[in-house]
Write an enzyme that holds these catalytic residues in place. Structure first.
Site, mmCIF file in Angstrom:
data_model
loop_
_atom_site.group_PDB
_atom_site.id
_atom_site.type_symbol
_atom_site.label_atom_id
_atom_site.label_comp_id
_atom_site.label_asym_id
_atom_site.label_seq_id
_atom_site.Cartn_x
_atom_site.Cartn_y
_atom_site.Cartn_z
ATOM 1 N N ASP A 86 6.113 4.479 4.782
ATOM 2 C CA ASP A 86 7.019 3.499 5.374
ATOM 3 C C ASP A 86 7.021 2.173 4.616
ATOM 4 O OD1 ASP A 86 4.342 3.313 6.419
ATOM 5 O OD2 ASP A 86 5.045 1.921 7.950
ATOM 6 N N HIS A 87 6.232 2.104 3.552
ATOM 7 C CA HIS A 87 6.186 0.886 2.737
ATOM 8 C C HIS A 87 6.689 1.096 1.308
ATOM 9 C CE1 HIS A 87 3.828 -1.628 5.607
ATOM 10 N NE2 HIS A 87 3.558 -0.418 6.085
ATOM 11 N N HIS A 126 1.524 3.927 1.858
ATOM 12 C CA HIS A 126 1.970 4.699 3.014
ATOM 13 C C HIS A 126 3.490 4.712 2.969
ATOM 14 C CE1 HIS A 126 -1.909 4.493 5.675
ATOM 15 N NE2 HIS A 126 -1.837 5.609 4.966
ATOM 16 N N HIS A 176 0.846 -1.197 0.000
ATOM 17 C CA HIS A 176 0.000 0.000 0.000
ATOM 18 C C HIS A 176 0.880 1.245 0.000
ATOM 19 C CE1 HIS A 176 0.916 -0.519 4.244
ATOM 20 N NE2 HIS A 176 0.426 0.670 4.535
ATOM 21 N N HIS A 210 6.205 -5.423 11.667
ATOM 22 C CA HIS A 210 5.593 -4.085 11.746
ATOM 23 C C HIS A 210 5.335 -3.738 13.216
ATOM 24 C CE1 HIS A 210 2.756 -0.753 10.721
ATOM 25 N NE2 HIS A 210 3.479 -0.702 9.603
#
Length: 317
Positions: free
Chosen positions: A66-67, A64, A62, A268
């Protein structure tokens, strides 16, 4: 199948953990696959045994930061390494616009072919050794899990039986694999008599951020391995003034127990669970374990695990 965690922190990097990134390797295959690419992933790769030259594809769960914020740097580093092998990126809609903007503004000219596929929920992709299906999750932004089903191995010859019947290794072995029958002592024998049993492929789900692990439903049934976020313990989550759509250890444990998952690797991890704090990862482990009695691991950066053919998971030292 080998999994190496390159980043296991939630939201932001810490002294112990970088943000989300996970490498997957298949047996007897040169290339490898990257799932998510948080900021700093390129450096994490240099600290591992992995190589950008052998990276075949990237899957983003996805959009966001941090990904996926690590993508521009990783793509540029691949060019600086003089790597010319093609690379594919599978991601939600919007990733193409982000990368084109970043590369155009920086006037970055990649020295290899980059293919961007913006997937849709329930879409399937076929690779040499496996198929992958995109499963929708529940999060504040569209998020996905990747259901990976390894191909069965069905063309293994029983060479011991062939030798016993008087057939030494020769081009005939290839014909038997293709189903050609044999003539033994004047009798026609089906080639299937000389094939070993099919070895079932292994199954993994690598999930992005998700507040409802049970939403994976029937895909959890008899699943060999689930890799899933475990951002909070239930007590901490209940006390948050602002509730974010992430999974608690309690809910994760209940979901994998009810779903019939064989093994779980939780990642995570919220930065509050660290070695310098009384809220260590043992709290997460214990809360999951209170419901789930299967194989259970809390991943740290650079931890590697091997999913065995019998469905068990081993820690790779």
């Amino acid at each position: 199948m080998k999994l190496t965690f390159l980043g296991t922190s939630a939201g932001k990097p810490t002294k112990e953990r970088n943000v989300s990134a996970l490498a997957l390797e298949f047996d007897q295959q040169r290339g490898w696959y990257l799932f998510d690419c948080g900021e700093g992933t390129q450096r994490q790769i240099t600290c591992s045994r992995l190589s950008l030259e052998k990276l075949d594809a990237i899957f983003i769960t996805h959009l966001h930061g941090d990904h996926y914020y690590g993508l521009p740097g990783l793509l540029a580093s691949k060019t600086l390494d003089s790597s010319v092998t093609p690379l594919s990126i599978f991601a939600p809609k919007g990733l193409r616009k982000f990368l084109e903007s970043a590369l155009n503004i920086s006037e970055e000219h990649l020295g290899y072919n980059l293919t961007i596929i913006e997937y849709m929920p329930q879409e399937e992709f076929v690779f040499d050794k496996f198929t992958i299906k995109v499963l929708p999750l529940v999060h504040s932004k569209e998020s996905a899990a990747f259901y990976i089903q390894e191909n069965d191995i069905s063309n293994r010859l029983d060479e011991e039986k062939l030798r016993h019947a008087g057939f030494e290794p020769s081009p005939l072995y290839g014909e038997i694999k293709r189903g050609k029958s044999l003539l033994i002592d004047g009798k026609k024998v089906d080639a299937k008599e000389f094939m070993l049993d099919v070895v079932p492929g292994r199954s993994i789900i690598i999930a992005g951020d998700n507040s409802r692990p049970d939403v994976l439903g029937s895909y959890l049934e008899d699943l060999d391995l689930l890799v899933h976020e475990c951002t909070y313990t239930q007590d901490v989550y209940d006390k948050l003034e602002r509730k974010l759509l992430h999974t608690t250890a309690r809910d994760l444990g209940i979901a994998v127990k009810n779903g019939g998952v064989k093994n779980l690797i939780a990642n995570h991890i919220n930065p509050r669970y660290n070695k310098d704090n009384t809220l260590g990862t043992q709290l997460l482990y214990d809360e999951i374990r209170s419901a789930f009695d299967g194989g259970l691991f809390i991943a740290d950066d650079f931890d590697s695990y091997y999913l065995n053919r019998d469905g068990s998971v081993s820690v790779v030292s």
